[in-house]
Design a protein around this motif. Sequence first.
Motif, PDB file in Angstrom:
ATOM      1  N   THR A  52       0.850  -1.191   0.000  1.00  0.00           N
ATOM      2  CA  THR A  52       0.000   0.000   0.000  1.00  0.00           C
ATOM      3  C   THR A  52       0.883   1.236   0.000  1.00  0.00           C
ATOM      4  OG1 THR A  52      -1.773  -1.098   1.212  1.00  0.00           O
ATOM      5  CG2 THR A  52      -1.758   1.304   1.259  1.00  0.00           C
ATOM      6  N   SER A  75       1.085   5.266   0.563  1.00  0.00           N
ATOM      7  CA  SER A  75       0.266   6.204   1.323  1.00  0.00           C
ATOM      8  C   SER A  75       1.007   7.515   1.563  1.00  0.00           C
ATOM      9  CB  SER A  75      -0.114   5.561   2.673  1.00  0.00           C
ATOM     10  OG  SER A  75      -0.982   6.401   3.396  1.00  0.00           O
ATOM     11  N   CYS A 124      -3.651   4.621  -0.351  1.00  0.00           N
ATOM     12  CA  CYS A 124      -4.548   5.173   0.657  1.00  0.00           C
ATOM     13  C   CYS A 124      -3.975   6.518   1.088  1.00  0.00           C
ATOM     14  CB  CYS A 124      -4.673   4.222   1.850  1.00  0.00           C
ATOM     15  SG  CYS A 124      -5.957   4.729   3.020  1.00  0.00           S
ATOM     16  N   GLU A 162      -7.918   4.542  -2.275  1.00  0.00           N
ATOM     17  CA  GLU A 162      -8.682   5.015  -1.116  1.00  0.00           C
ATOM     18  C   GLU A 162      -8.275   6.460  -0.830  1.00  0.00           C
ATOM     19  OE1 GLU A 162     -10.796   2.962   0.220  1.00  0.00           O
ATOM     20  OE2 GLU A 162     -10.070   0.944  -0.258  1.00  0.00           O
ATOM     21  N   LEU A 182     -11.598   0.282   6.456  1.00  0.00           N
ATOM     22  CA  LEU A 182     -10.430   0.598   5.631  1.00  0.00           C
ATOM     23  C   LEU A 182      -9.199  -0.222   6.005  1.00  0.00           C
ATOM     24  CD1 LEU A 182     -11.070   4.412   5.671  1.00  0.00           C
ATOM     25  CD2 LEU A 182     -10.976   3.043   3.594  1.00  0.00           C
TER      26      LEU A 182
END
Lengths: 430, 430
Positions: free
Chosen positions: A147, A149, A172, A193, B429
């Motif tokens: 992920t 971020s 995210c 996200e 999430l």
Amino acid sequence: MAVQTVAATPDQTDVPAFGPAAALSCRECGTRFPLSPVFACQECFGPLEVAYDLPLGDPEGLRKKIEAGPTSIWRYAPLLPVPADVTDKPNLHPGWTKLVKADNLARELGITGGLHVKDDSGNPTHSFKDRVVAIALEAARTFGLTTLSCSSTGNLAGAVGAAAARAGFRSCVFIPHDLEQGKVVMAAVYGGELVGIEGSYDDVNRFCSELIGDPVGEGWGFVNVNLRPYYGEGSKTLAYEICEQLGWRIPDNLVIPIASGSQLTKIDKGLQELIKLGLVEDKPYKIYGAQAEGCSPVSAAYKAGHDVVRPVKPDTIAKSLAIGNPADGPYVLDITRRTGGAVEDVDDEQIVDAIKLLARTEGIFAETAGGVTVGVLKKLIETGQLDPAAETVVLNTGDGLKTLDAVAPTTGPTAIIRPTLDAFREAGLA
Amino acid sequence: MAVQTVAATPDQTDVPAFGPAAALSCRECGTRFPLSPVFACQECFGPLEVAYDLPLGDPEGLRKKIEAGPTSIWRYAPLLPVPADVTDKPNLHPGWTKLVKADNLARELGITGGLHVKDDSGNPTHSFKDRVVAIALEAARTFGLTTLSCSSTGNLAGAVGAAAARAGFRSCVFIPHDLEQGKVVMAAVYGGELVGIEGSYDDVNRFCSELIGDPVGEGWGFVNVNLRPYYGEGSKTLAYEICEQLGWRIPDNLVIPIASGSQLTKIDKGLQELIKLGLVEDKPYKIYGAQAEGCSPVSAAYKAGHDVVRPVKPDTIAKSLAIGNPADGPYVLDITRRTGGAVEDVDDEQIVDAIKLLARTEGIFAETAGGVTVGVLKKLIETGQLDPAAETVVLNTGDGLKTLDAVAPTTGPTAIIRPTLDAFREAGLA
């Protein structure tokens, strides 16, 4: 977390996952650590940066290799913490943006020694953030993180979202919940996200630090937190490109915006590397830092002769530079003083005027951060702090389309007329 | 107006002002005219285009010369109506935008033969218009014109304003008075004259034709009217770049947006030139045209088997393609049929979905015109009109930041939460 390397398969040579990077090194105490997703020294809590075994000894060969490389930051892969085959991986291939010979602007500012604008609005998501995110992304890939971020109020959110989409990462991104619609759309359109946080940007940052420490954040690469040592190295490519585009030469003066101050310090690092590698002549250069008056803690410290930076609460239209407590502030003070440069600031009106000046003279529509650097350049000349007979490069790090509100109130049609020649003449346009 | 050439000075070799361009030639009756700022045949009123004496005979030498050239459209100066020293003149140096290998998008669309996106949002003002304006600007310079002008509803206004600013031309751009604020700001920020016309885009166009015929318009270059033959040639560079970036190879399929249709016809012209020059292998290729359903006169004619295009009143979010009476419509029908391609259209909802699909898969935020081409590509595959096992290139000609309104209503945060781990988990999430 242990360092993961790219596995060699029988029909592949082993490509070092971090290229010439050898270790992480503490900028305060010098302690070295293995390359991993950490950002603070375990000895003294100082910031870590990437240390290299640079390819010394054959500057001509290296120069030729670079010049034959791709038209992106990856032409400098031999000097970055990335594998040599990074060009083949799915990423946005940022960089190699235009160095614009700005003769019209030079004339207006009274610069006789030559002026160039390094225009980073040409990057894939139209800001310099694509450079730093691209390096962080490759580190995330190597570390097996899944992920991508960040906390952001604008440019970084778009850069992370786009880079993750191309690379097949989950993303995210955390933003304050009350951002302008345009920035929210840019951050959301890449399909990752996007989490709006009920609170200020400081609250967003605090929450991200919590997430990193929690099991929830396992496998996450926060480009500007746990991947920060890699991320920061992306800014060096601005120094490499400027010098190569000038014909492998360091300019006399560089005017660079200050948010966290990391970009300025890494550009200096990049210049020093080029000298060490023998790719450019070792000559004096002056580095100037540019801030908005409404968020000018480094400029204030510079003017007061302080070594430390006192945090401020930002209030400026230059939101991409609005970091009240810049992590690299002391390093910026050191570099600008050591090189004989300065740190200066301009107010919001001067920022808007400078955006329009750059657009009118060179056809470059800069975001507010570009208004800050051009405005500061003007002020530096007017106050005798920058020699107009020396060669100067000024940075534009973002795109005017992202900060339309700054110029909209004072930018519009010359006239509104009926579609007749008489009306055209009456309006004084003929 | 007589053709003016660049005056040779004693220490300069004489650089032909239009490079390899030999004449203007009528596309209908073939009559030739000297290179001058005219756009219609004096014999039959047909459209004029540039005819060349191409540098035949040494493809290897030409290829090497191009590859050693600048990373802009000027690497193709030997094939364009510009002087060989055009790189040294003040202009925006557009082009050499990225050809993005779109493996993620290919997977979603079921394309197995390879897919690339030619992403022209990387141009200086973030649309392909910088290419065509750059050629028109050099023609204006050679003809001694001093004001650069156009009628526009968006991309072209910004491209003309920026190019004129850099080149030191006066500019005067005409727009309908009721455009969205963002577009007005973009058109005005470069400091030229911006005239809002009380009326529709058709009224603006009519007024511009009046101006050209009036003494008031003397010395004016309307890039898309009296400089149109030169302007149009800029689109050929899309064909050149795509083939060079593929390793000097023509792809099997090209999906191109249709506004006036000029871009599509000039890309075909560019491909034919590359074949004639021996720079690429002569092989079959299929050209597909893409329209928005709300302005699909060419698609309607294609589907009905007509040779002529019946004008429509546009009603679509793809405003940069909203030309109801496309000048090159018949030529587009001819080319798509001759090459075995097709013309297809998608509705506004499909356009928005395609913008998001491209952003989510490749990190490219396209304007509505890019949504049209990607949406049409999807439809062509679904309807069996395009072979997914063949190699395809799809064009994105503009930037999503300029048409935020298209996606804003359906693009936003995944969640808005308090800055706590519990809230993060509750939102699903983690």
